[in-house]
Enzyme design. Structure first.
Site, PDB file in Angstrom:
ATOM      1  N   PHE A 188      14.970  45.121  57.331  1.00 59.85           N
ATOM      2  CA  PHE A 188      15.945  44.299  56.621  1.00 59.85           C
ATOM      3  C   PHE A 188      15.768  42.818  56.950  1.00 59.85           C
ATOM      4  O   PHE A 188      16.001  41.960  56.097  1.00 59.85           O
ATOM      5  CB  PHE A 188      17.375  44.748  56.932  1.00 59.85           C
ATOM      6  CG  PHE A 188      18.408  43.903  56.237  1.00 59.85           C
ATOM      7  CD1 PHE A 188      18.576  43.995  54.868  1.00 59.85           C
ATOM      8  CD2 PHE A 188      19.179  43.000  56.944  1.00 59.85           C
ATOM      9  CE1 PHE A 188      19.505  43.196  54.204  1.00 59.85           C
ATOM     10  CE2 PHE A 188      20.105  42.201  56.294  1.00 59.85           C
ATOM     11  CZ  PHE A 188      20.274  42.304  54.921  1.00 59.85           C
ATOM     12  N   ALA A 228      14.740  51.785  55.449  1.00 59.36           N
ATOM     13  CA  ALA A 228      14.805  50.463  56.058  1.00 59.36           C
ATOM     14  C   ALA A 228      15.574  50.519  57.368  1.00 59.36           C
ATOM     15  O   ALA A 228      16.528  51.286  57.513  1.00 59.36           O
ATOM     16  CB  ALA A 228      15.492  49.478  55.105  1.00 59.36           C
ATOM     17  N   CYS A 229      15.155  49.689  58.318  1.00 63.36           N
ATOM     18  CA  CYS A 229      15.860  49.533  59.581  1.00 63.36           C
ATOM     19  C   CYS A 229      15.924  48.029  59.875  1.00 63.36           C
ATOM     20  O   CYS A 229      15.940  47.217  58.962  1.00 63.36           O
ATOM     21  CB  CYS A 229      15.166  50.319  60.696  1.00 63.36           C
ATOM     22  SG  CYS A 229      13.485  49.744  61.052  1.00 63.36           S
ATOM     23  N   TYR A 230      15.969  47.643  61.145  1.00 62.62           N
ATOM     24  CA  TYR A 230      16.051  46.229  61.505  1.00 62.62           C
ATOM     25  C   TYR A 230      14.737  45.487  61.247  1.00 62.62           C
ATOM     26  O   TYR A 230      14.703  44.490  60.546  1.00 62.62           O
ATOM     27  CB  TYR A 230      16.416  46.068  62.983  1.00 62.62           C
ATOM     28  CG  TYR A 230      17.771  46.586  63.327  1.00 62.62           C
ATOM     29  CD1 TYR A 230      18.909  45.819  63.092  1.00 62.62           C
ATOM     30  CD2 TYR A 230      17.926  47.843  63.878  1.00 62.62           C
ATOM     31  CE1 TYR A 230      20.160  46.306  63.402  1.00 62.62           C
ATOM     32  CE2 TYR A 230      19.178  48.334  64.197  1.00 62.62           C
ATOM     33  CZ  TYR A 230      20.298  47.562  63.961  1.00 62.62           C
ATOM     34  OH  TYR A 230      21.541  48.048  64.261  1.00 62.62           O
TER      35      TYR A 230
END
Length: 109
Positions: free
Chosen positions: A92, A63-65
């Protein structure tokens, strides 16, 4: 597999419930402010130890932004021998709107 798949939050949640590991590659401050409950923060300093200690056959969700940077990280992790790697579409930001009860901050872990 040696490749990764992009998955929506609902599929990521189902995989989490089956024991998938979630790694968050955002900056430490953002991770501390909020992240997927039970996820591990992964950065350049912790990457090597994570790879050497991980079960390469356990599903791994990155997961990232917003779901863009995680694709590159997922491809890298797949190339390191992880057999089931997934990139969280929407990152996220989409996760926290989809599953607000499944988020945590640094003081909640």
């Amino acid at each position: 597999m040696n490749e990764f798949q992009r998955i929506p939050p609902a599929q990521a949640q189902a995989l989490r419930q089956q024991g998938a590991v979630v790694v968050d590659i955002r900056d430490p401050h953002s991770y501390a402010q909020g992240h997927i409950a039970g996820s591990h923060h992964l950065d350049n300093q912790s990457l090597h130890d994570f790879i050497t200690q991980a079960d390469l056959d356990q599903p791994l969700i990155v997961a990232c932004y917003h779901g863009n940077s995680s694709q590159g990280a997922a491809a890298y992790l797949a190339s390191q021998g992880f057999s089931q790697v997934y990139s969280l579409d929407g990152g996220f930001e989409l996760w926290r709107t989809s599953y607000p009860a499944e988020t945590a901050s640094a003081n909640q872990d």
